[in-house]
Design an enzyme around this catalytic site. Structure first.
Site, PDB file in Angstrom:
ATOM      1  N   TYR A 285       5.455 -20.442   8.110  1.00  0.00           N
ATOM      2  CA  TYR A 285       6.271 -18.773   7.406  1.00  0.00           C
ATOM      3  C   TYR A 285       5.801 -19.496   5.867  1.00  0.00           C
ATOM      4  O   TYR A 285       5.322 -18.345   4.824  1.00  0.00           O
ATOM      5  CB  TYR A 285       7.889 -19.602   7.615  1.00  0.00           C
ATOM      6  CG  TYR A 285       8.703 -19.000   7.008  1.00  0.00           C
ATOM      7  CD1 TYR A 285       8.757 -17.196   7.177  1.00  0.00           C
ATOM      8  CD2 TYR A 285       9.293 -19.659   6.225  1.00  0.00           C
ATOM      9  CE1 TYR A 285       9.579 -16.995   6.860  1.00  0.00           C
ATOM     10  CE2 TYR A 285      10.384 -18.862   5.941  1.00  0.00           C
ATOM     11  CZ  TYR A 285      10.447 -17.515   5.805  1.00  0.00           C
ATOM     12  OH  TYR A 285      11.771 -16.509   5.098  1.00  0.00           O
TER      13      TYR A 285
ATOM     14  N   GLY B 214       0.984  -1.274   0.282  1.00  0.00           N
ATOM     15  CA  GLY B 214       0.321  -0.273   0.093  1.00  0.00           C
ATOM     16  C   GLY B 214       1.116   0.942  -0.071  1.00  0.00           C
ATOM     17  O   GLY B 214       0.633   1.884  -1.016  1.00  0.00           O
TER      18      GLY B 214
END
Ligand code: UDP
Length: 320
Positions: A148, A105
């Site tokens: 992960y 973003g």
């Protein structure tokens, strides 16, 4: 003209701090961002006072604000050793998903390039060997390592979605096992464990029978590959690693001998989902980035040993 500005999330980590050094040396301004749950201020203390360097202590899973222009964002924040992500499973999932979203973003807002630190873990326990980028992997989503592996797989998908939907200029590096100075002594990975054990005269703990393989890349080679990838046009994931493969048993003995240690090698249970083999296919990095590793294991281990000796001496823990 003002210098280009790069934001490195995870900038106080092992790889993040080496990237900070490289970009500063190449005339960039660098902002390192880190919440310090696995990063360490000692990794960047030599940069304090450099007018081109800034540090922001922040968790990137929350909204990130950086003042002024940003030309590139390197998203390296994440626990990255198997023990760390076992102890921090939710944070690992959050930084790979929410953290990647926030960092993307910011890249969109600042019209910055974005480079994602992905991993050879996206290949899981691979059924194709060595691993080319075109291999889709063999990951257990609900195993101990799933937090992960799946977070990084999600991060790759999110990164390419921001490229395709928002036009953000993105890059993805798949990092294979990397080593060098500034690894945390107690991060639980093979190299720090073996070096500390050898130097302290403790037994060296090989998991399983030690026949599993890894391919270890020295950190200066890795960061050079990442620099070239950022400045290339390559959108698809790119492996960066050293194809020189070794069994973990041989690796343990090599480190013990280099340390001049008499530690015995002992065998412990293999953690679940521990990949049996791992070796990067770097055909693409060679072709597209004209990159290949320059530092062989002997040379890299010798430099790393200097660092480990000094750190253990500071702590008064050394015995050989
Ligand atoms: N390993 C080991 N002893 C240790 C730590 C790790 O034998 O004290 C093994 C581990 O099981 C794996 C390999 O060494 O097979 C590399 O482990 P590491 O944690 O460094 O990274 P991975 O490549 O598994 O993410």
């Amino acid at each position: 003209m003002s210098k280009p500005h790069v934001l490195i999330t995870g900038g106080a980590g092992f790889i993040g701090s080496h990237l900070a050094d490289l970009f500063l040396a190449r005339d960039y301004r660098v902002t390192a961002m880190d919440n310090l749950i696995t990063g360490q201020l000692t990794n960047i203390e030599h940069l304090v006072g450099n007018p081109d360097f800034a540090f922001i202590k922040q968790d990137v899973t929350n909204f990130i604000h950086v003042a002024g222009p940003v030309d590139a964002i390197l998203h390296f924040a994440s626990p990255a050793s198997p023990i760390d992500y076992l102890e921090l499973p939710i944070q690992t999932l959050k930084v790979g998903s929410l953290g990647t979203h926030k960092a993307l973003g910011l890249a969109k807002e600042k019209k910055a390039k974005f480079l994602l630190a992905s991993t050879s873990e996206v290949y899981g326990d691979p059924l194709v060997h060595p691993q080319p980028e075109t291999y889709w992997g063999n990951v257990n989503p609900v195993g101990d390592r799933g937090v992960y592996d799946e977070a990084k797989r999600f991060a790759e998908a999110m990164t390419l979605a921001y490229n395709r939907y928002h036009g953000v200029e993105t890059r993805i590096v798949r990092i294979f096992n990397t080593y060098g100075p500034r690894m945390r002594l107690n991060d639980g990975r093979a190299l720090p464990a073996f070096m500390c054990q050898a130097l302290e005269g403790d037994a060296i703990t090989v998991f399983g029978d030690g026949s599993q393989t890894r391919s270890f890349c020295y950190v200066s080679d890795l960061v050079e590959g990442i620099f070239r990838l950022l400045n290339s046009d390559e959108l698809e994931p790119t492996n960066i690693g050293n194809p020189n493969e070794v069994t973990i048993k041989e690796f343990a003995e090599e480190i013990r001998d280099l340390c001049g240690s008499k530690s015995e090698v002992i065998y412990k249970d293999l953690p679940s989902d521990d990949p049996k083999v791992r070796q990067p296919d770097i055909t693409k990095a060679r072709r597209v980035l004209e990159w290949e590793p320059q530092v062989d294991r002997r040379e890299g281990l010798t430099k790393t040993l200097d660092y480990f000796r000094k750190e253990l001496e500071k702590l008064g823990r050394i015995s050989v």
